[in-house]
Design an enzyme around this catalytic site. Structure first.
Site, mmCIF file in Angstrom:
data_model
loop_
_atom_site.group_PDB
_atom_site.id
_atom_site.type_symbol
_atom_site.label_atom_id
_atom_site.label_comp_id
_atom_site.label_asym_id
_atom_site.label_seq_id
_atom_site.Cartn_x
_atom_site.Cartn_y
_atom_site.Cartn_z
ATOM 1 C CG HIS A 31 -43.235 13.882 28.869
ATOM 2 N ND1 HIS A 31 -43.698 15.094 28.412
ATOM 3 C CD2 HIS A 31 -42.655 13.272 27.807
ATOM 4 C CE1 HIS A 31 -43.417 15.205 27.121
ATOM 5 N NE2 HIS A 31 -42.777 14.120 26.738
ATOM 6 C CD GLU A 153 -37.293 26.554 26.728
ATOM 7 O OE1 GLU A 153 -37.667 25.682 25.931
ATOM 8 O OE2 GLU A 153 -36.114 26.726 27.034
ATOM 9 C CG ASP A 165 -34.628 20.350 28.918
ATOM 10 O OD1 ASP A 165 -34.536 19.180 29.333
ATOM 11 O OD2 ASP A 165 -35.375 20.695 27.983
#
Length: 373
Positions: A31, A153, A165
């Protein structure tokens, strides 16, 4: 190659090529990516392969060895549903950025454990983007492909993830972790030879499948953005005096800030240990990261907490949840001769609590996106 054979059967001709992009596991730096911070993922042996060919018309067909597919035109990609949206999003992102991509036939085969937090979606997006880049001779560098896959995304699928990612899938190299600055996008591959150190990375898939688009991930991101605004900084990565920042915040924003700032420090410390060849010494940082994710960022769950605690009890040097949270997997650094005892410790703890048995996978730092044939 099975995916090429299925392509041949479906389309009556051989594909022009086969490409593959891996999933990833994040060693540390959770995060932090959408807070302009630092991350340290590495690519996994599992990923998504795509057999692909160009079409002369404007049709894009997408099918998978695991699920039925769909056909769309370049003008109605937004009608794609379910997992197909990730592939359609990669096509859309390339075209929306001005690249001349036409129709294509795509047959996919994925072996990333779904729902385990190992980024099967990024692997799919990057595999399609790399294939189309080659097929249409676009000549894009891998970071640009990662950026476009992330845009697919974010804007097409609607998942507000950071770039970690997609960058890991596109840029990782075998035997290395990717140290990425998510603001500047500067990166370097850091040697990660766990076998030489007599260690193994064990992924513990809790079996608790998560869906980050359900709103909790987005809520954490909003809390971080709100905290940065209150502190007068562009992103939480810019906080230099943590004590002062925490004194000016309260509630969830205070907790989120504490995690992000300390997690960035942990990433840099772990990179320093790896560069010094001290792989066996990184366990304490993994443990600290998990506690912060559990208590400050509040994205763990009972199955993850039990997996981490039992792994360390069983002999792991350190362990932490990995991925967006609310389920998925943990990663543990385990001496090679203690793998069986760690697995038994976790299995026993799960049985005692009535949890379904977890799955164990050995995580080996693997190559990033590439052409296979």
């Amino acid at each position: 190659m099975q995916v090429a054979d299925v392509f041949q059967e479906a389309h009556g001709r051989a594909p022009e090529g086969v490409w593959r992009a891996p999933g990833r596991v994040n060693l540390i730096g959770e995060h932090t990516d959408y807070n302009d911070g630092f991350v340290l993922p590495f690519a996994l042996p599992w990923g998504v392969s795509v057999a692909a060919s160009r079409r002369a018309d404007r049709t894009v067909t997408v099918r998978s060895l695991q699920a039925p597919g769909e056909a769309h035109t370049l003008d109605d990609l937004d009608r794609a549903e379910g997992w197909v949206r990730y592939a359609a999003g990669a096509v859309w992102a390339l075209r929306d950025a001005g690249y001349e991509v036409g129709g294509a036939d795509l047959v996919l085969d994925g072996d990333v454990p779904p729902g385990a937090g190992l980024s099967s979606s990024a692997a799919l997006e990057v595999a399609v983007a790399v294939a189309l880049d080659d097929l249409y001779g676009l000549g894009l560098d891998r970071m640009e492909l990662a950026r476009l896959a992330r845009r697919a995304e974010n804007e097409f699928v609607g998942m507000p993830c950071g770039i970690m990612d997609q960058a890991a899938s596109a840029l990782c190299t075998e035997g290395h972790a990717l140290f990425l600055d998510c603001r500047s996008l500067a990166y370097r591959n850091v040697p990660l030879d766990v076998a030489k150190a007599g260690m193994r990375f064990l992924i513990i898939d809790t079996g608790v499948h998560h869906e980050l688009a359900d709103g909790r991930y987005a809520q954490r991101r909003r809390e971080c953005e709100n905290a940065a605004k209150r502190l007068g900084v562009a992103a939480l990565r810019d906080v230099t005096d943590l004590n002062d920042a925490l004194a000016r915040l309260d509630g969830a924003e205070r907790r989120r800030t504490q995690h992000v700032v300390t997690e960035n420090h942990r990433v840099e410390a772990l990179v320093g240990l790896l560069r010094a060849g001290a792989v066996t010494e990184i366990g304490a940082l993994l443990n600290a990261s998990h506690l912060s994710l559990r208590d400050q960022f509040e994205v763990s769950c009972p199955e993850l907490d039990v997996a981490v605690e039992a792994a360390v009890r069983g002999g792991a040097r350190g362990a932490r949840m990995t991925g967006g949270g609310f389920g998925g997997s943990a990663i543990a650094l385990v001496p090679a001769d203690r793998v069986a005892s760690v697995q038994e410790s976790v299995n026993r703890a799960y049985r005692e609590r009535g949890f379904a048995a977890p799955r164990f996978l050995e995580a080996v730092p693997s190559p990033g996106a590439r052409r296979l044939a």
